[in-house]
Enzyme design. Structure first.
Site, PDB file in Angstrom:
ATOM      1  N   LYS A   9       0.803  -1.448   0.003  1.00 29.85           N
ATOM      2  CA  LYS A   9      -0.119   0.192   0.228  1.00 29.85           C
ATOM      3  C   LYS A   9       0.873   1.133   0.012  1.00 29.85           C
ATOM      4  O   LYS A   9       1.909   1.293   0.401  1.00 29.85           O
ATOM      5  CB  LYS A   9      -0.913   0.090   1.371  1.00 29.85           C
ATOM      6  N   PRO A  56       9.395  -4.916   0.807  1.00 35.00           N
ATOM      7  CA  PRO A  56      10.384  -4.477   1.664  1.00 35.00           C
ATOM      8  C   PRO A  56       9.913  -3.959   2.941  1.00 35.00           C
ATOM      9  O   PRO A  56       9.133  -3.551   3.124  1.00 35.00           O
ATOM     10  CB  PRO A  56      11.409  -3.597   0.813  1.00 35.00           C
ATOM     11  N   GLN A 110      10.448  -2.324   6.815  1.00 34.31           N
ATOM     12  CA  GLN A 110      10.747  -0.857   7.160  1.00 34.31           C
ATOM     13  C   GLN A 110      10.656   0.242   6.077  1.00 34.31           C
ATOM     14  O   GLN A 110      11.408   0.981   5.935  1.00 34.31           O
ATOM     15  CB  GLN A 110      11.982  -0.843   7.896  1.00 34.31           C
ATOM     16  N   ASP A 126      -2.969  -0.412   9.493  1.00 39.58           N
ATOM     17  CA  ASP A 126      -3.333  -0.571   8.297  1.00 39.58           C
ATOM     18  C   ASP A 126      -4.223  -1.830   7.817  1.00 39.58           C
ATOM     19  O   ASP A 126      -4.439  -1.824   6.807  1.00 39.58           O
ATOM     20  CB  ASP A 126      -1.750  -0.700   7.578  1.00 39.58           C
TER      21      ASP A 126
END
Length: 288
Positions: free
Chosen positions: A11, A96, A98, A138
């Site tokens: 997102k 990925p 972080q 989220d």
């Protein structure tokens, strides 16, 4: 034994602002979420002859135990439904970590969707949303994806008109951003310039041109993040004719919106030449 496979999309926060810090320490946010065509993959195998949870991942640094949101999602689904078959999850990571791309949250949401599908919807939408909220800000959005405006800690959702952007580039260097540290940096800002989230929401609802919408994309966390890689990625994208170049979430991934495939490809080439570790061309998706 039953096996089911699903995708977990990344997102973006097209816009992100922090509007209040509550007495309990949680940060009230205002954001516009958007799912994009970058995916993790989950394969779930159910064994009705035994019980428990197990997990494997192709990325060594990802924990495969009760600290993982996927594990927590499966565990809470079992408690809520009273179905305790053995669940094994094989997680293939591409989003990925972080990065502000919601990879872990999307994996958890995908886990809930897959279990709902394989068991023929044992939970109501309300019960499923309750589990999602308990897993993270989220996760409720990522149950359905698309384009949405969110308030509170992310659980107050309003689905928006689908935002169509066919030429996106997402890039992230080696540096990551700790979410806790990012929020501490936000709290330390003395006089921040707040993004125009309401204007962004309105432009999307009115189906304005992508150029107008891109100019409203903004992220308060950029004012609290000082990573040279983020700045370099933004400079490369803007010099490559990006309409905007904005950090997503609390960082450290950056997205750029382009008007053409050629411009997006050119930006990808330059970013890779600059040794940026993750560079991907993608597009927005309307649902998961």
């Amino acid at each position: 034994m039953k096996t089911i496979t699903g995708l977990a999309p990344a997102k973006l926060n097209l816009g992100l602002d922090i509007v209040e810090v509550r007495p309990d320490g949680y940060h009230e946010l205002e954001t516009v979420f958007q799912t994009i065509s970058i995916y993790d993959k989950l394969t779930v195998t159910l064994d009705e002859t035994s019980s428990g949870l197990s997990m494997a991942c192709d990325t060594p640094q990802i924990p495969c135990d009760s600290s993982n949101l996927v594990w927590k999602a499966a565990e809470r689904f079992q408690v809520a439904t009273g179905i305790f078959d053995h669940i094994h999850v094989q997680l293939e990571k591409y989003i990925p970590s972080q990065a502000g791309l919601g990879g872990g949250s999307s994996d958890a949401a995908a886990m809930l969707r897959l279990l709902q599908d394989v068991y023929a919807d044992p939970l109501s939408e309300e019960a499923l949303a309750e589990i999602a909220v308990s897993l993270g800000a989220d996760v409720p959005f990522l149950l359905h994806g698309g384009t949405a405006y969110a308030q509170g800690i992310g659980e107050q959702l309003e689905q928006l008109s689908p935002f169509r952007a066919a030429h996106l580039v997402v890039a992230k260097g080696e540096q990551g951003v700790s979410t806790n540290q990012a929020y501490r940096n936000i709290d330390a800002l003395s006089d921040p310039m707040h993004p125009q989230i309401s204007a962004l929401r309105s432009a999307i609802q009115k189906k304005r041109d992508v150029t107008e919408i891109a100019l409203l994309c903004d992220n308060l966390f950029e004012q609290a993040t000082n990573l040279p890689e983020v700045q370099m990625i933004q400079e490369i994208m803007l010099k490559s004719d990006a309409l905007c170049s904005v950090m997503t979430g609390s960082g450290a991934a950056v997205f750029g919106i382009f008007l053409s495939d050629a411009a997006a490809e050119n930006a990808c080439t330059i970013l890779r030449q600059a040794d940026i570790g993750f560079v991907e061309k993608c597009e927005t998706i309307a649902s998961v």
